[in-house]
Design an enzyme around this catalytic site. Structure first.
Site, mmCIF file in Angstrom:
data_model
loop_
_atom_site.group_PDB
_atom_site.id
_atom_site.type_symbol
_atom_site.label_atom_id
_atom_site.label_comp_id
_atom_site.label_asym_id
_atom_site.label_seq_id
_atom_site.Cartn_x
_atom_site.Cartn_y
_atom_site.Cartn_z
ATOM 1 N N GLY A 1 0.843 -1.185 0.000
ATOM 2 C CA GLY A 1 0.000 0.000 0.000
ATOM 3 C C GLY A 1 0.878 1.235 0.000
ATOM 4 O O GLY A 1 1.892 1.298 -0.702
ATOM 5 N N CYS A 2 0.516 2.218 0.798
ATOM 6 C CA CYS A 2 1.286 3.461 0.899
ATOM 7 C C CYS A 2 2.720 3.182 1.320
ATOM 8 O O CYS A 2 2.966 2.545 2.341
ATOM 9 C CB CYS A 2 0.607 4.381 1.915
ATOM 10 S SG CYS A 2 1.649 5.715 2.513
ATOM 11 N N PHE A 3 3.686 3.660 0.537
ATOM 12 C CA PHE A 3 5.077 3.353 0.886
ATOM 13 C C PHE A 3 5.554 4.088 2.120
ATOM 14 O O PHE A 3 6.540 3.707 2.740
ATOM 15 C CB PHE A 3 6.043 3.531 -0.285
ATOM 16 C CG PHE A 3 6.004 4.828 -1.050
ATOM 17 C CD1 PHE A 3 5.485 5.998 -0.525
ATOM 18 C CD2 PHE A 3 6.514 4.870 -2.353
ATOM 19 C CE1 PHE A 3 5.493 7.190 -1.251
ATOM 20 C CE2 PHE A 3 6.512 6.047 -3.087
ATOM 21 C CZ PHE A 3 5.994 7.205 -2.529
#
Length: 223
Positions: free
Chosen positions: A56-58
């Site tokens: 998902g969001c890094f």
């Protein structure tokens, strides 16, 4: 734009993150214990190795894996797509084929790839297709980019074991893809959580998830 001030009023996002942390604790499963107990061994040929994960969001991925003993560096970037040298804005359109991912350079004499996979499956919900929480799109997919045949084999093995054991309510949708080109994200994305702890997304989404992650891996945390 994602990850902005509107997360302050999106209370459902925060509550979803809390529910996830409570309902997806896999640390008691046989599969997790197998991954997490596979201790590191010194190698005569490799001083450092690399794992590449998309959860998902890094920002979230980076913040969690930075905490683990044996992890040397975590770099946020883009991989798995067809556009060379993409910008963050391009990747956010979902049209580049790239996933937000992290290159995790680690010492295999301190932490094993199996242990990193245990962290991978704890760090996010691998049953969500092309999304994590409020972030939607193929750029937020769950993906393991393997660097060699051994990494590929282990990723596929543990996915099968987790599904067989029905550790999650739904089937795992994590992709297992070959590592190709990795494009480092813009500078302001690097070490984002540590540099912006009071930013709304960091404070209300990453921080609670990070605390749950630390609790599971308390014996593997850096001092």
């Amino acid at each position: 734009m994602k990850k902005n001030i509107f997360y302050l009023i999106l209370l459902f996002t925060i509550s979803c993150a809390t529910v996830f942390a409570q309902d997806h604790d896999i640390s008691g499963s046989k599969s997790f214990k197998e991954m997490n107990s596979h201790k590191a061994t010194a190698s005569k040929t490799k001083k450092l190795d690399t794992a590449t994960f998309a959860t998902g969001c890094f920002w979230c991925t980076e913040a969690k894996f930075q905490q683990l003993k044996g992890v040397k560096t975590v770099t946020s970037g883009f991989t798995g797509g067809h556009v060379k040298n993409p910008t963050y804005e391009q990747v956010c359109t979902g049209e580049t084929g790239h996933a937000e991912a992290c290159n995790i350079v680690y010492d295999p004499a301190v932490i094993s790839y199996d242990e990193l996979l245990a962290a991978f499956f704890t760090a996010h919900d691998p049953t969500q297709l092309n999304r994590q929480g409020n972030d939607e799109g193929t750029q937020y997919r769950s993906d393991i980019f393997y660097h060699n045949a051994d990494q590929k084999s282990k990723a596929q093995y543990y996915i099968a074991k987790l599904n067989e054991e029905k550790v999650y309510k739904d089937k795992i949708v994590t992709r297992v893809d070959p590592y190709t080109a990795f494009y480092k994200a813009e500078g302001y994305h690097q070490d984002y959580f540590n540099r912006n702890p009071n930013q709304a997304y960091c404070k209300y989404v990453i921080q609670p998830a990070l605390e749950k992650f630390k609790a599971v891996f308390k014996d593997k945390m850096k001092k």
